[in-house]
Design a protein around this motif. Structure first.
Motif, short mmCIF file in Angstrom:
data_model
loop_
_atom_site.label_atom_id
_atom_site.label_comp_id
_atom_site.label_asym_id
_atom_site.label_seq_id
_atom_site.Cartn_x
_atom_site.Cartn_y
_atom_site.Cartn_z
N GLY A 8 6.14 4.90 -0.64
CA GLY A 8 5.83 3.91 0.38
C GLY A 8 7.07 3.48 1.14
O GLY A 8 8.20 3.87 0.79
N MET A 9 6.85 2.65 2.15
CA MET A 9 7.92 2.31 3.11
C MET A 9 8.38 0.85 3.02
O MET A 9 8.90 0.31 3.99
CB MET A 9 7.44 2.58 4.53
CG MET A 9 6.90 3.98 4.77
SD MET A 9 6.19 4.11 6.41
CE MET A 9 5.20 5.61 6.25
N ALA A 14 0.87 -1.17 0.00
CA ALA A 14 0.00 0.00 0.00
C ALA A 14 0.91 1.22 0.00
O ALA A 14 1.98 1.18 0.61
CB ALA A 14 -0.88 0.01 1.24
N TYR A 26 4.89 9.40 7.91
CA TYR A 26 4.55 9.64 6.51
C TYR A 26 5.36 10.82 6.02
O TYR A 26 5.93 11.58 6.80
CB TYR A 26 3.04 9.92 6.38
CG TYR A 26 2.20 8.70 6.65
CD1 TYR A 26 2.20 7.61 5.78
CD2 TYR A 26 1.39 8.63 7.78
CE1 TYR A 26 1.43 6.48 6.02
CE2 TYR A 26 0.62 7.50 8.04
CZ TYR A 26 0.64 6.44 7.17
OH TYR A 26 -0.11 5.32 7.41
N ASN A 70 -4.14 5.96 -0.30
CA ASN A 70 -4.44 7.37 0.03
C ASN A 70 -3.64 8.23 -0.92
O ASN A 70 -2.65 7.76 -1.49
CB ASN A 70 -4.00 7.66 1.48
CG ASN A 70 -2.53 7.31 1.71
OD1 ASN A 70 -2.20 6.14 1.91
ND2 ASN A 70 -1.66 8.30 1.64
N LEU A 122 -2.90 11.97 7.26
CA LEU A 122 -2.86 10.56 6.87
C LEU A 122 -2.93 9.70 8.13
O LEU A 122 -2.40 10.07 9.16
CB LEU A 122 -1.58 10.24 6.12
CG LEU A 122 -1.23 11.13 4.95
CD1 LEU A 122 -0.01 10.57 4.21
CD2 LEU A 122 -2.40 11.27 3.99
N VAL A 162 -5.20 3.52 5.57
CA VAL A 162 -4.48 2.57 4.73
C VAL A 162 -5.14 1.19 4.82
O VAL A 162 -5.40 0.52 3.80
CB VAL A 162 -2.99 2.50 5.16
CG1 VAL A 162 -2.26 1.38 4.42
CG2 VAL A 162 -2.31 3.84 4.92
N1 HPA Z 1 3.31 7.19 2.42
C1 HPA Z 1 4.13 6.17 2.71
N2 HPA Z 1 3.70 4.94 2.90
C2 HPA Z 1 2.38 4.71 2.77
C3 HPA Z 1 1.48 5.73 2.46
C4 HPA Z 1 1.96 7.03 2.26
O1 HPA Z 1 1.23 7.99 1.98
N3 HPA Z 1 0.25 5.16 2.40
C5 HPA Z 1 0.42 3.84 2.67
N4 HPA Z 1 1.71 3.57 2.89
#
Ligand code: HPA
Length: 274
Positions: free
Chosen positions: A212-213, A115, A194, A237, A247, A252
């Motif tokens: 993303g991470m 995600a 985020y 998102n 966020l 998520v």
């Molecule tokens: N940023 C980073 N990782 C995420 C995000 C985001 O907006 N949404 C879901 N994982």
């Protein structure tokens, strides 16, 4: 600390003792809230990470922490239900440890899902994106340290981390299913916070379509050891600063839940075409 080839072999040997003559071909790393596909594996043999020598536990919410071996749409798969992230405190080598173990067990293909936040202004929450390339310029590579030549070369080519033929298969599968599949570049940020709006603008300027991470370390490791890679992002998102709303992790997980059906149909249809 760096892992040795012997440690990878020990992990693989332990798992082989559990799965016997079963040989997995497709490794799947399922991201936030998307681990449900692991529950659809037939004739499943489940091996919790905690049992496997040298494996680390996964602590992130929505990540179960087990390997599931069996068949999905007739393909022999090894599903990682839950992945490790750098923000949990693991090194990139630890984060992608399982990929090499699954390679030793026979997997020649890696399917990754995650995600992420949409950076491309044409995207919307709930979109699925085929990952065509990635940017991971922050922090070190999972390949840092002494190279293990049994896995791959010291300086691996990264021109096609995501296998072009598998991308074509995904496009064809999406077309057949009538799923609007976006495409783009996934940019890795270490998190766990985020991104700031300024970082999101930076990502867009750099050529990213989603942030993303996860994913990027495992993909480098997989490509290094000669695996084909197919990757999908669920745009859960729009990234920070685009819609002027905070966020949250719940957002998520809710998006992942809402897209479960579309997402699993696409991934399963791709499996049939691998
Ligand atoms: N940023 C980073 N990782 C995420 C995000 C985001 O907006 N949404 C879901 N994982």
């Amino acid at each position: 600390m760096h892992y040795t080839y012997a440690q990878y072999q020990e992990s693989a040997a332990y798992i082989r003792g559990k799965i016997r003559s079963f040989v997995p071909k497709v490794a799947m790393v399922l991201g936030s809230g998307l681990g449900f596909l692991g529950d659809e594996v037939e004739n499943a043999i489940r091996v919790p990470y905690g049992e496997i020598p040298h494996f680390k536990a996964s602590t992130a919410p929505g990540h179960k922490g087990q390997l599931v071996f069996g068949t999905l749409r007739g393909r022999n798969v090894a599903v990682m239900q839950g992945r490790m992230h750098h923000y949990e405190g693991y090194s990139y080598e630890e984060v992608s440890y399982a990929v090499r173990v699954l390679r030793l067990l026979g997997c020649d293909t890696l399917v990754v899902t995650n995600a992420a936040g949409g950076v491309n202004l044409d995207f919307h929450a709930g979109d699925l994106m085929l990952i065509t390339d990635q940017i991971k310029i922050f922090m070190e590579s999972p390949l840092r340290g002494e190279n293990i030549p049994q896995f791959g070369p010291r300086f691996p080519d990264a021109s096609h981390l995501y296998t072009p033929a598998l991308q074509d298969a995904a496009r064809a599968a999406a077309r057949d299913l009538g799923i609007d599949l976006k495409e783009g570049v996934y940019m890795y940020f270490p998190g766990p916070q985020y991104e700031t709006p300024a970082e999101v603008r930076f990502a867009r300027t750099a050529g990213a379509d989603a942030v993303g991470m996860s994913t990027a370390p495992e993909v480098i490791t997989a490509a290094h050891c000669g695996m084909q890679v197919l990757g999908f992002t669920l745009v859960s998102n729009m990234a920070a600063g685009i819609l002027d709303q905070p966020l949250s992790e719940q957002e998520v997980l809710d998006a992942a839940e809402a897209c479960k059906d579309k997402f699993s149909r696409l991934v399963l249809a791709c499996l049939e075409r691998l």
